[in-house]
Design a protein around this motif. Structure first.
Motif, PDB file in Angstrom:
ATOM      1  N   GLU A 149      63.610   8.972 -46.084  1.00 21.83           N
ATOM      2  CA  GLU A 149      64.341   9.337 -47.076  1.00 21.83           C
ATOM      3  C   GLU A 149      64.486   9.926 -48.417  1.00 21.83           C
ATOM      4  OE1 GLU A 149      67.755  12.437 -46.996  1.00 21.83           O
ATOM      5  OE2 GLU A 149      68.279  10.767 -45.063  1.00 21.83           O
ATOM      6  N   HIS A 150      64.179   8.027 -48.912  1.00 25.09           N
ATOM      7  CA  HIS A 150      64.617   8.084 -50.641  1.00 25.09           C
ATOM      8  C   HIS A 150      63.317   6.417 -50.905  1.00 25.09           C
ATOM      9  CE1 HIS A 150      68.187  10.617 -50.683  1.00 25.09           C
ATOM     10  NE2 HIS A 150      68.739   9.589 -49.716  1.00 25.09           N
ATOM     11  N   LYS A 151      62.436   6.857 -50.259  1.00 27.39           N
ATOM     12  CA  LYS A 151      61.395   5.588 -50.377  1.00 27.39           C
ATOM     13  C   LYS A 151      61.045   5.718 -51.888  1.00 27.39           C
ATOM     14  CE  LYS A 151      56.878   7.867 -48.598  1.00 27.39           C
ATOM     15  NZ  LYS A 151      56.776   7.272 -47.526  1.00 27.39           N
ATOM     16  N   SER A 152      60.727   6.722 -51.854  1.00 32.07           N
ATOM     17  CA  SER A 152      60.186   7.026 -53.731  1.00 32.07           C
ATOM     18  C   SER A 152      61.375   6.330 -54.700  1.00 32.07           C
ATOM     19  CB  SER A 152      59.743   8.776 -54.306  1.00 32.07           C
ATOM     20  OG  SER A 152      59.146   8.639 -55.294  1.00 32.07           O
ATOM     21  N   SER A 153      62.464   7.223 -55.137  1.00 34.94           N
ATOM     22  CA  SER A 153      63.233   6.913 -55.862  1.00 34.94           C
ATOM     23  C   SER A 153      64.008   4.675 -55.422  1.00 34.94           C
ATOM     24  CB  SER A 153      65.014   7.161 -55.261  1.00 34.94           C
ATOM     25  OG  SER A 153      64.820   8.266 -55.725  1.00 34.94           O
ATOM     26  N   ILE A 154      63.527   4.482 -54.196  1.00 37.22           N
ATOM     27  CA  ILE A 154      64.140   2.603 -54.401  1.00 37.22           C
ATOM     28  C   ILE A 154      62.879   1.887 -54.869  1.00 37.22           C
ATOM     29  CG2 ILE A 154      64.025   1.010 -52.374  1.00 37.22           C
ATOM     30  CD1 ILE A 154      65.574   3.237 -50.522  1.00 37.22           C
ATOM     31  N   ALA A 155      62.296   2.383 -54.554  1.00 31.53           N
ATOM     32  CA  ALA A 155      60.483   1.975 -54.439  1.00 31.53           C
ATOM     33  C   ALA A 155      60.752   1.792 -56.417  1.00 31.53           C
ATOM     34  CB  ALA A 155      59.840   2.297 -54.217  1.00 31.53           C
TER      35      ALA A 155
END
Length: 359
Positions: A149-155
């Protein structure tokens, strides 16, 4: 128009679901000139199974514990000492939303504060290593659902990158992970690490991350020292070729050769021994995690480059030693020839003086 707006409670629910509560642990390592080996030893309790081999992990000793305020947030700060000569400043701050864009500013502020603490312990300002660990435990089920769900922010946080990343870059970043149970996962990158663990077992992973960065810091310093010696050796070789250097410099060459041996010994004792001890654990989680971090930090590539530099140093100093040996032999031959010449002149003078007196 208001009839088309969703209810306020629905908006709040959506916003709450997007928040990921967690703790940011930022650590900074430096090299001190002080002896801080009189502090309390850190005892890290591990929830994951591992063999009880003694002295596998380098000892960390607590030097200072205090609370500070950074960006209007309460930060728990610990200063630790890891012999020989390594200081670790570890700052922890609880966050309502660990994926908030404000984290970038907070990390920069923590970096400034931690560097100030390193300065108190006379650490070299040109050599430090930082890393951010994002710890998440307030969830249920598979953490990969949160990551998806939050892969862009985590990366972006893992790479300390504010601009949106490409989908392929995001997926490549998130693939560098390791799992131990069905509901935990650790994602590792150069600048940061995300640890999802509902049991809150973060300390052991953070310890391994600190050890890996400790290795990186030592390798950086070792490479710097080797490069400086290589430049010095190249200059000596140039002067020797031009015959602008006295043979008495051979002492300096012998001293430099001893230094190279000491550097290699130091590398083996401090770096190789630590990694060897950790790898003795074999297929246990700790060893596999350390191996993952070491690959991400390219520790093996650093070692290869340093060994190449040391090999080049040995070659140069061997050539210098040979040149000085030849030069010294030539000088001795010249002195002997000149001495015989002076002796012959003396004999001739005595001979003519004897003839003169007889006449």
């Amino acid at each position: 128009m208001n009839n088309h707006l969703p209810p306020l409670t629905e908006n709040l629910s959506v916003e709450i679901n997007r928040m990921v509560k967690g703790t940011l642990v930022f650590f900074l390592l430096g090299i001190t000139k002080m002896d801080l080996g009189t502090a309390e030893i850190v005892d890290i309790k591990k929830a994951k199974s591992s063999p009880s081999y003694p002295d596998v992990m380098p000892k960390q000793m607590i030097v200072k514990i205090e609370k500070i305020s950074v960006e209007n947030r309460l930060v728990d700060l610990i200063v630790k000492y890891c012999p020989p000569k390594i200081v670790i400043v570890e700052a922890s701050v609880a966050l309502e939303n660990i994926l908030d864009r404000h984290i970038f500013n907070l990390k920069q502020a923590l970096l400034i504060q931690c560097r100030a603490f390193l300065g108190e312990y006379q650490c070299d300002p040109y050599f430090d290593e930082e890393h951010s660990v994002y710890c998440v435990s307030d969830y249920e089920g598979n953490p990969e659902n949160i990551i998806s769900e939050h892969k862009s922010s985590i990366a972006g946080l893992l790479k300390t990158e504010r601009i949106p990343l490409d989908e392929e870059e995001i997926n490549t970043t998130l693939k560098f992970n390791i799992k131990y149970t069905q509901d935990d996962i650790t994602i590792v990158d150069w600048d940061g690490t995300f640890i999802f663990d509902p049991r809150g077992d973060f300390a052991s992973n953070i310890e391994l991350l600190e050890i890996a960065h400790l290795q990186l810091l030592r390798l950086r310093v070792l490479e710097h020292e080797s490069e400086k010696r290589l430049e010095k050796a190249a200059l000596l070789l140039q002067k020797t070729t031009a015959r602008k250097i006295p043979w008495l410099k051979s002492r300096e060459i012998r001293h430099s050769l001893r230094e190279i041996i000491e550097i290699r010994t130091k590398s083996i004792l401090e770096s190789e021994a630590t990694e060897r001890n950790i790898k003795l654990i074999g297929d246990w989680y700790s060893a596999r995690l350390f191996d993952l971090v070491a690959k991400k930090l390219h520790l093996e590539a650093w070692k290869i480059n340093i060994n190449k530099t040391l090999d080049a140093l040995e070659d140069i100093y061997s050539m210098l030693s040979e040149n000085f040996s030849m030069s010294f032999s030539t000088t001795l031959e010249f002195i002997m020839t000149f001495s015989w010449f002076v002796l012959l002149i003396g004999y001739f003078l005595l001979f003519f003086l004897d003839i003169f007196h007889r006449g």
